[in-house]
Design a protein around this motif. Sequence first.
Motif, short mmCIF file in Angstrom:
data_model
loop_
_atom_site.label_atom_id
_atom_site.label_comp_id
_atom_site.label_asym_id
_atom_site.label_seq_id
_atom_site.Cartn_x
_atom_site.Cartn_y
_atom_site.Cartn_z
N TYR A 1 -11.18 9.60 2.77
CA TYR A 1 -11.09 9.52 1.31
C TYR A 1 -12.52 9.27 0.85
CZ TYR A 1 -8.31 10.01 -2.79
OH TYR A 1 -7.75 10.53 -3.92
N GLU B 1 -8.41 -2.58 1.64
CA GLU B 1 -7.99 -1.42 2.45
C GLU B 1 -9.06 -1.06 3.49
OE1 GLU B 1 -5.22 1.18 -0.55
OE2 GLU B 1 -7.31 1.03 -1.13
N SER C 1 3.18 4.26 -4.64
CA SER C 1 3.60 5.43 -5.43
C SER C 1 4.55 6.31 -4.62
CB SER C 1 2.36 6.22 -5.89
OG SER C 1 1.64 6.65 -4.76
N ARG D 1 -10.00 0.66 -1.92
CA ARG D 1 -10.60 -0.65 -2.16
C ARG D 1 -11.22 -1.19 -0.88
NH1 ARG D 1 -6.28 0.70 -5.82
NH2 ARG D 1 -5.73 1.69 -3.85
N MET E 1 -2.01 4.94 3.07
CA MET E 1 -3.05 4.77 4.09
C MET E 1 -2.48 4.14 5.37
SD MET E 1 -6.60 2.70 3.79
CE MET E 1 -8.05 3.22 4.71
N TRP F 1 -1.33 14.53 5.41
CA TRP F 1 -1.71 13.58 4.34
C TRP F 1 -0.44 12.94 3.81
CZ3 TRP F 1 -5.83 11.06 3.13
CH2 TRP F 1 -5.93 10.40 1.90
N ASP G 1 0.85 -1.19 0.00
CA ASP G 1 0.00 0.00 0.00
C ASP G 1 0.89 1.25 0.00
OD1 ASP G 1 -2.68 1.26 0.45
OD2 ASP G 1 -1.58 2.05 2.17
N GLY G 2 0.50 2.21 -0.84
CA GLY G 2 1.27 3.47 -0.89
C GLY G 2 2.48 3.39 -1.79
N ASN H 1 -6.92 14.38 1.10
CA ASN H 1 -6.19 14.91 -0.05
C ASN H 1 -6.93 16.16 -0.54
OD1 ASN H 1 -5.09 15.58 -2.51
ND2 ASN H 1 -4.85 13.45 -3.19
P1 AFP Z 1 -0.96 3.33 -4.11
O1 AFP Z 1 -0.75 2.02 -3.38
O2 AFP Z 1 -1.34 3.16 -5.53
O3 AFP Z 1 0.16 4.28 -3.88
O4 AFP Z 1 -2.28 3.98 -3.42
C1 AFP Z 1 -2.27 4.26 -2.09
C2 AFP Z 1 -3.67 4.58 -1.64
O5 AFP Z 1 -4.54 3.57 -2.01
C3 AFP Z 1 -3.74 4.82 -0.12
O6 AFP Z 1 -2.71 4.20 0.60
C4 AFP Z 1 -3.68 6.32 0.01
O7 AFP Z 1 -4.38 6.81 1.13
C5 AFP Z 1 -4.31 6.81 -1.27
O8 AFP Z 1 -4.11 5.77 -2.23
C6 AFP Z 1 -3.67 8.07 -1.75
O9 AFP Z 1 -4.37 8.52 -2.84
P2 AFP Z 1 -4.05 9.95 -3.53
O10 AFP Z 1 -2.76 9.74 -4.30
O11 AFP Z 1 -5.21 10.18 -4.41
O12 AFP Z 1 -3.88 10.95 -2.44
#
Ligand code: AFP
Length: 335
Positions: free
Chosen positions: A262, A278, A119, A274, A246, A242, A116-117, A208
């Motif tokens: 969210y 999540e 990115s 999800r 998550m 933020w 998770d997270g 966000n």
């Molecule tokens: P990724 O796993 O694709 O990075 O997504 C993480 C997530 O599902 C969750 O962990 C965050 O709270 C949320 O997305 C962040 O979303 P935004 O990029 O739209 O702020």
Amino acid sequence: MRRVTLTQYLIEQQRHYGTVSPELRLLIEVVARACKAISHAVSKGPLTGIGDSVGLDNVQGEAQKKLDIIANEVLMEANEWGGQLAAMASEEMAEPYQIPNRYPKGEFLLLYDPLDGSSNLDVNIAVGTIFSVLRCPNNCTEFDASSFLQPGSQQVAAGFAVYGAATVLVLTVGNGVVGFTLDKELGSFVLTDERIMIPEETQEFAINASNMRNWHPPVKRYIDECMAGKTGPRGKDFNMRWVASMVADVYRILCRGGVFLYPKDAKHKEGRLRMMYEANPMAFIVEQAGGAATDGTQRILDIQPSGLHQRVGVVLGSKSEVERVTQYHAEAHEG
Ligand code: AFP
């Protein structure tokens, strides 16, 4: 000081409450072992290029990183042979993975978001693994993908690991929430928080804010009131955080309170997060820690899922704040 390991904790839960069968204990231990391997891989950072994109999208339409795929495989390979599971479902796989016939099958279903997270990987911000355990209905005599589609209230265990400055594992087996920290020298998760409770009152919210133009009126009302600070209707100043992981945002809320939103909005009509990977596990953990979790209108754990990769609006954290947001939705609905 007595150091209680994850194994000891789980055995003691069984002794005192009869809630963690040997099969469930083994399952949780194997997931935790997989988290150690993922933690090790994450800690290498750019040395191995594992934060790079692989040029593919997952079933959610998000760019997959090498480490998303590695983490998914680590969890799958660790859990397929032990005999506790009938099947697994992952945020990174379009279809559930049934335990192959060469291995014994068990009574549980495992769901996970392997990383998770992700990115955030290339900027060295905490990421994590979220998991949830369900019982396979009807002793798994007629297993298919719909066997996973149970409301979150049916979860028998849920947890998440955060790969941050320290690697922590948060767990509930339905008897409160506990936190473990990975002792990297010994290779074991040690109990460091024996009863995590979310403070009722808070002055911190997480959302966000770049989605503001898309928010529905109840969310806008809630955030506007927080932003108005001491001279506004809430009569106190709020702080905003933020992380966009998550796991990290929820861990902070478990430690010092706060509310995480969210929500569904004009762009994310069904929500962004999800439900199965999540929202449900986090809602279970947050409720067990004395907090609350709704989709804005109803308790997340009561929602009957209709799809494995379904999305949902999420409002969770300190109880009074979640109730306030939910109340604003009710009032908006009543007109
Ligand atoms: P990724 O796993 O694709 O990075 O997504 C993480 C997530 O599902 C969750 O962990 C965050 O709270 C949320 O997305 C962040 O979303 P935004 O990029 O739209 O702020």
